[in-house]
Motif scaffolding. Sequence first.
Motif, PDB file in Angstrom:
ATOM      1  N   TYR A 152      43.830  31.814  50.924  1.00 43.13           N
ATOM      2  CA  TYR A 152      42.730  32.777  50.903  1.00 43.13           C
ATOM      3  C   TYR A 152      43.241  34.183  50.589  1.00 43.13           C
ATOM      4  O   TYR A 152      42.677  34.885  49.740  1.00 43.13           O
ATOM      5  CB  TYR A 152      42.000  32.782  52.245  1.00 43.13           C
ATOM      6  N   TRP A 153      44.308  34.602  51.269  1.00 44.73           N
ATOM      7  CA  TRP A 153      44.801  35.962  51.050  1.00 44.73           C
ATOM      8  C   TRP A 153      45.423  36.124  49.668  1.00 44.73           C
ATOM      9  O   TRP A 153      45.382  37.221  49.095  1.00 44.73           O
ATOM     10  CB  TRP A 153      45.794  36.351  52.156  1.00 44.73           C
ATOM     11  N   ALA A 154      45.960  35.042  49.125  1.00 46.91           N
ATOM     12  CA  ALA A 154      46.448  35.104  47.746  1.00 46.91           C
ATOM     13  C   ALA A 154      45.271  35.283  46.782  1.00 46.91           C
ATOM     14  O   ALA A 154      45.351  36.058  45.820  1.00 46.91           O
ATOM     15  CB  ALA A 154      47.224  33.831  47.411  1.00 46.91           C
ATOM     16  N   ALA A 155      44.174  34.581  47.059  1.00 42.15           N
ATOM     17  CA  ALA A 155      42.977  34.719  46.222  1.00 42.15           C
ATOM     18  C   ALA A 155      42.388  36.118  46.359  1.00 42.15           C
ATOM     19  O   ALA A 155      41.959  36.732  45.367  1.00 42.15           O
ATOM     20  CB  ALA A 155      41.941  33.663  46.616  1.00 42.15           C
ATOM     21  N   PHE A 156      42.380  36.647  47.572  1.00 45.68           N
ATOM     22  CA  PHE A 156      41.839  37.988  47.774  1.00 45.68           C
ATOM     23  C   PHE A 156      42.700  39.043  47.084  1.00 45.68           C
ATOM     24  O   PHE A 156      42.175  40.025  46.534  1.00 45.68           O
ATOM     25  CB  PHE A 156      41.738  38.299  49.273  1.00 45.68           C
ATOM     26  N   ALA A 157      44.024  38.859  47.093  1.00 48.66           N
ATOM     27  CA  ALA A 157      44.910  39.794  46.397  1.00 48.66           C
ATOM     28  C   ALA A 157      44.610  39.801  44.896  1.00 48.66           C
ATOM     29  O   ALA A 157      44.627  40.855  44.244  1.00 48.66           O
ATOM     30  CB  ALA A 157      46.373  39.412  46.642  1.00 48.66           C
ATOM     31  N   ARG A 158      44.318  38.617  44.352  1.00 51.07           N
ATOM     32  CA  ARG A 158      43.960  38.538  42.934  1.00 51.07           C
ATOM     33  C   ARG A 158      42.617  39.239  42.687  1.00 51.07           C
ATOM     34  O   ARG A 158      42.443  39.932  41.673  1.00 51.07           O
ATOM     35  CB  ARG A 158      43.888  37.076  42.491  1.00 51.07           C
ATOM     36  N   LEU A 159      41.679  39.062  43.613  1.00 53.00           N
ATOM     37  CA  LEU A 159      40.387  39.731  43.490  1.00 53.00           C
ATOM     38  C   LEU A 159      40.575  41.247  43.494  1.00 53.00           C
ATOM     39  O   LEU A 159      39.937  41.965  42.713  1.00 53.00           O
ATOM     40  CB  LEU A 159      39.479  39.307  44.648  1.00 53.00           C
ATOM     41  N   ARG A 201      29.259  38.512  43.867  1.00 48.51           N
ATOM     42  CA  ARG A 201      30.233  38.263  42.806  1.00 48.51           C
ATOM     43  C   ARG A 201      31.620  38.002  43.395  1.00 48.51           C
ATOM     44  O   ARG A 201      32.349  37.136  42.903  1.00 48.51           O
ATOM     45  CB  ARG A 201      30.264  39.449  41.845  1.00 48.51           C
ATOM     46  N   ALA A 202      31.970  38.743  44.424  1.00 46.88           N
ATOM     47  CA  ALA A 202      33.275  38.545  45.061  1.00 46.88           C
ATOM     48  C   ALA A 202      33.398  37.127  45.598  1.00 46.88           C
ATOM     49  O   ALA A 202      34.442  36.483  45.448  1.00 46.88           O
ATOM     50  CB  ALA A 202      33.460  39.558  46.189  1.00 46.88           C
ATOM     51  N   GLN A 203      32.323  36.627  46.201  1.00 48.05           N
ATOM     52  CA  GLN A 203      32.346  35.266  46.733  1.00 48.05           C
ATOM     53  C   GLN A 203      32.552  34.246  45.615  1.00 48.05           C
ATOM     54  O   GLN A 203      33.328  33.287  45.762  1.00 48.05           O
ATOM     55  CB  GLN A 203      31.039  34.974  47.475  1.00 48.05           C
ATOM     56  N   ALA A 204      31.883  34.451  44.490  1.00 47.83           N
ATOM     57  CA  ALA A 204      32.021  33.527  43.357  1.00 47.83           C
ATOM     58  C   ALA A 204      33.450  33.559  42.804  1.00 47.83           C
ATOM     59  O   ALA A 204      34.045  32.510  42.509  1.00 47.83           O
ATOM     60  CB  ALA A 204      31.024  33.893  42.261  1.00 47.83           C
ATOM     61  N   TYR A 205      34.012  34.767  42.650  1.00 45.62           N
ATOM     62  CA  TYR A 205      35.389  34.882  42.166  1.00 45.62           C
ATOM     63  C   TYR A 205      36.365  34.207  43.129  1.00 45.62           C
ATOM     64  O   TYR A 205      37.288  33.490  42.704  1.00 45.62           O
ATOM     65  CB  TYR A 205      35.774  36.354  41.996  1.00 45.62           C
ATOM     66  N   LEU A 208      36.434  30.475  42.825  1.00 44.42           N
ATOM     67  CA  LEU A 208      37.151  30.059  41.620  1.00 44.42           C
ATOM     68  C   LEU A 208      38.656  30.172  41.825  1.00 44.42           C
ATOM     69  O   LEU A 208      39.411  29.247  41.502  1.00 44.42           O
ATOM     70  CB  LEU A 208      36.715  30.929  40.442  1.00 44.42           C
ATOM     71  N   TYR A 209      39.094  31.311  42.379  1.00 42.97           N
ATOM     72  CA  TYR A 209      40.525  31.518  42.591  1.00 42.97           C
ATOM     73  C   TYR A 209      41.098  30.501  43.581  1.00 42.97           C
ATOM     74  O   TYR A 209      42.213  29.986  43.386  1.00 42.97           O
ATOM     75  CB  TYR A 209      40.790  32.936  43.113  1.00 42.97           C
TER      76      TYR A 209
END
Length: 221
Positions: A152-159, A201-205, A208-209
């Motif tokens: 999750y935190w890796a995905a959030f860092a990408r976001l 939009r953040a939730q959708a991204y 996906l990530y």
Amino acid sequence: MYDQLTDDELFAEVARSRSAGEPFGGPLGALVQRWGRPARYVISKIQASYKRGSPADADELFQDAVGKFIDRGLEQFRGVSEQMPGKSASPKTFFLRIVKHVAIDFYRRQREDLAPAPSDPDDVMEEPPSEVARAVETARRTQERSEAQELYWAAFARLQEEHPKEAGAWDLYHHKDVEDHEECARLLNITVANSYKRVSRAQAYLRLYLLELRQAAEGKE
């Protein structure tokens, strides 16, 4: 008479009356009454986290938080966000942070009080197979949760890197103590509609990530 005033205006009246040595119970009471529902929502989240508590606790914890707000919060509040330097902080957000910490302290003490006393090492008996299996399963689930958090935190860092505006709204709405889109919009200086859009939009991204990260992790196994 206080219904027509905003939170900031009511808090300013509290601060003015307090500094002048005048009674400020009226505006303060009106202010915390407005915050009762979001405060109980914060408490319910803490109760769910600690898997304990009852609706009766919410009233007691809310009153404790009000007391701390009066005793120390009114003096400590500076109107500056700790999470977002340079941004202003609302008295409501500050109060809800007090509520959160009051609830955490309360249930943490309960958990510590209910924890069994440590046994004498010489008296420890070998655990039965069922207990061993349960311990192994608990360890497995703990590891899975840890891995899920890492993803999750890796995905959030990408976001944050690819869509910083959406990440900022998501961070406020889900990671901080901001519990509604009106406050989120105020802190970000955007409209409420844009707050909804950015969080959506953040939730959708993130979905996906996370999917891509899970597929990549499974490919390495």
